[in-house]
Design a protein around this motif. Sequence first.
Motif, PDB file in Angstrom:
ATOM      1  N   GLY A 169      18.145  87.799 128.163  1.00 14.58           N
ATOM      2  CA  GLY A 169      18.820  86.645 128.779  1.00 14.58           C
ATOM      3  C   GLY A 169      20.041  87.044 129.576  1.00 14.58           C
ATOM      4  N   ASP A 172      20.997  86.546 135.976  1.00 12.11           N
ATOM      5  CA  ASP A 172      21.263  85.266 136.652  1.00 12.11           C
ATOM      6  C   ASP A 172      20.299  85.029 137.814  1.00 12.11           C
ATOM      7  OD1 ASP A 172      23.766  84.430 135.234  1.00 12.11           O
ATOM      8  OD2 ASP A 172      24.377  86.404 135.931  1.00 12.11           O
ATOM      9  N   GLU A 201       7.358  81.711 125.029  1.00 11.40           N
ATOM     10  CA  GLU A 201       8.672  82.333 125.284  1.00 11.40           C
ATOM     11  C   GLU A 201       8.945  82.490 126.784  1.00 11.40           C
ATOM     12  OE1 GLU A 201       8.727  85.568 121.558  1.00 11.40           O
ATOM     13  OE2 GLU A 201       7.988  86.135 123.525  1.00 11.40           O
ATOM     14  N   LEU A 203       9.817  82.871 130.655  1.00 13.35           N
ATOM     15  CA  LEU A 203      11.098  82.657 131.334  1.00 13.35           C
ATOM     16  C   LEU A 203      10.855  81.870 132.629  1.00 13.35           C
ATOM     17  CD1 LEU A 203      14.029  83.554 130.879  1.00 13.35           C
ATOM     18  CD2 LEU A 203      13.538  85.606 132.199  1.00 13.35           C
ATOM     19  N   LYS A 224      16.232  80.318 135.051  1.00 11.73           N
ATOM     20  CA  LYS A 224      16.552  79.017 134.451  1.00 11.73           C
ATOM     21  C   LYS A 224      16.526  79.019 132.920  1.00 11.73           C
ATOM     22  CE  LYS A 224      17.307  76.005 136.756  1.00 11.73           C
ATOM     23  NZ  LYS A 224      18.636  75.767 137.410  1.00 11.73           N
ATOM     24  N   GLY A 225      16.065  80.101 132.316  1.00 10.03           N
ATOM     25  CA  GLY A 225      15.948  80.123 130.848  1.00 10.03           C
ATOM     26  C   GLY A 225      14.530  79.819 130.420  1.00 10.03           C
ATOM     27  N   LYS A 226      14.357  79.625 129.110  1.00  9.27           N
ATOM     28  CA  LYS A 226      13.023  79.450 128.529  1.00  9.27           C
ATOM     29  C   LYS A 226      12.269  78.314 129.224  1.00  9.27           C
ATOM     30  CE  LYS A 226      11.047  79.078 124.066  1.00  9.27           C
ATOM     31  NZ  LYS A 226      11.211  78.791 122.676  1.00  9.27           N
ATOM     32  N   LYS A 227      11.003  78.578 129.575  1.00  9.32           N
ATOM     33  CA  LYS A 227      10.278  77.647 130.443  1.00  9.32           C
ATOM     34  C   LYS A 227       9.925  76.323 129.758  1.00  9.32           C
ATOM     35  CE  LYS A 227       6.744  77.669 134.004  1.00  9.32           C
ATOM     36  NZ  LYS A 227       7.560  76.818 134.877  1.00  9.32           N
TER      37      LYS A 227
END
Length: 228
Positions: A169, A172, A201, A203, A224-227
Amino acid sequence: MDRPFIFINSAMSADGKLSTKERKQVKISGKLDFERMDELRAHADAIMVGIGTVLADDPSLTVKSPERKAARKAAGKSENPVRVVVDSSARTPLNADIFKKGEGLRIIAVSNSAPEEKIRMLEKKALVIKTGAFRVDLTELAAKLKEMGINSLMVEGGATLNWGMLSAGLVDEVYTFVGNLIIGGKTAPTFTDGEGFTENELLGLELFSAEKIEDGILLKWKVKGKKN
Ligand SMILES: NC(=O)c1ccc[n+]([C@@H]2O[C@H](COP(=O)([O-])OP(=O)(O)OC[C@H]3O[C@@H](n4cnc5c(N)ncnc54)[C@H](O)[C@@H]3O)[C@@H](O)[C@H]2O)c1
Ligand SMILES: Nc1nc(=O)c(N)c(NC[C@H](O)[C@H](O)[C@H](O)COP(=O)(O)O)[nH]1
């Protein structure tokens, strides 16, 4: 944030490979994409690669354009960004191009299980940062770089380090130049190797730019982080 702004810049073939099955470097980028990469380097506080890339390509990770180097100097910076190698077992060769070429600080990030004798030799040429028991702890490393005043970090691969950074994580933005060739081979490094995510999990990314450059396309994504 207790880490720098971190982005990955890579060039991949139309089939998503970074190099051949023999890990031989291929010219994916054309002149303009290499210029763009040089510009990114010139504006970054630090550039990071994995030891796999140092052993395969022996990159110097220097800024190439005399004008960009001069602009860095005029701004009171070193000609080159800080060059960081993620190298858990301290395998960086003492005659690597990152030591031979250009001015500026080099950092070798090793784990606590790296051989002491090699660390002492590397310390003559670089700042050695130890984190993690057997593998460099990338989160801790990023925090240490921030403490040193590094606010922007450009990750230039390869496939395993990209996975390490993305799965922790720590990324950016992702910039992928997709070139006009097929490399093929199930063992050829892809943009992201490592273990891979499971179905829940994944991304998520948001595309914020797509630009044709010569015969390829540059895609810019925000992470954007975890989908799901
Ligand atoms: N086309 C491009 O833009 C591009 C850019 C860079 C590299 N490459 C290619 O990629 C290949 C190298 O990729 P690779 O995957 O073999 O090596 P890599 O450069 O990704 O380095 C991987 C190494 O990093 C180290 N590491 C330490 N801690 C880690 C952690 N927590 N997470 C992940 N890695 C950690 C490990 O020792 C690991 O073996 C070469 O063939 C090179 O030509 C292509
Ligand atoms: N952007 C990019 N396009 C390519 O087509 C290609 N093959 C690489 N590969 C990355 C690799 O690690 C290179 O070796 C360094 O980009 C070289 O860096 P130096 O010139 O030695 O500073 N990178």
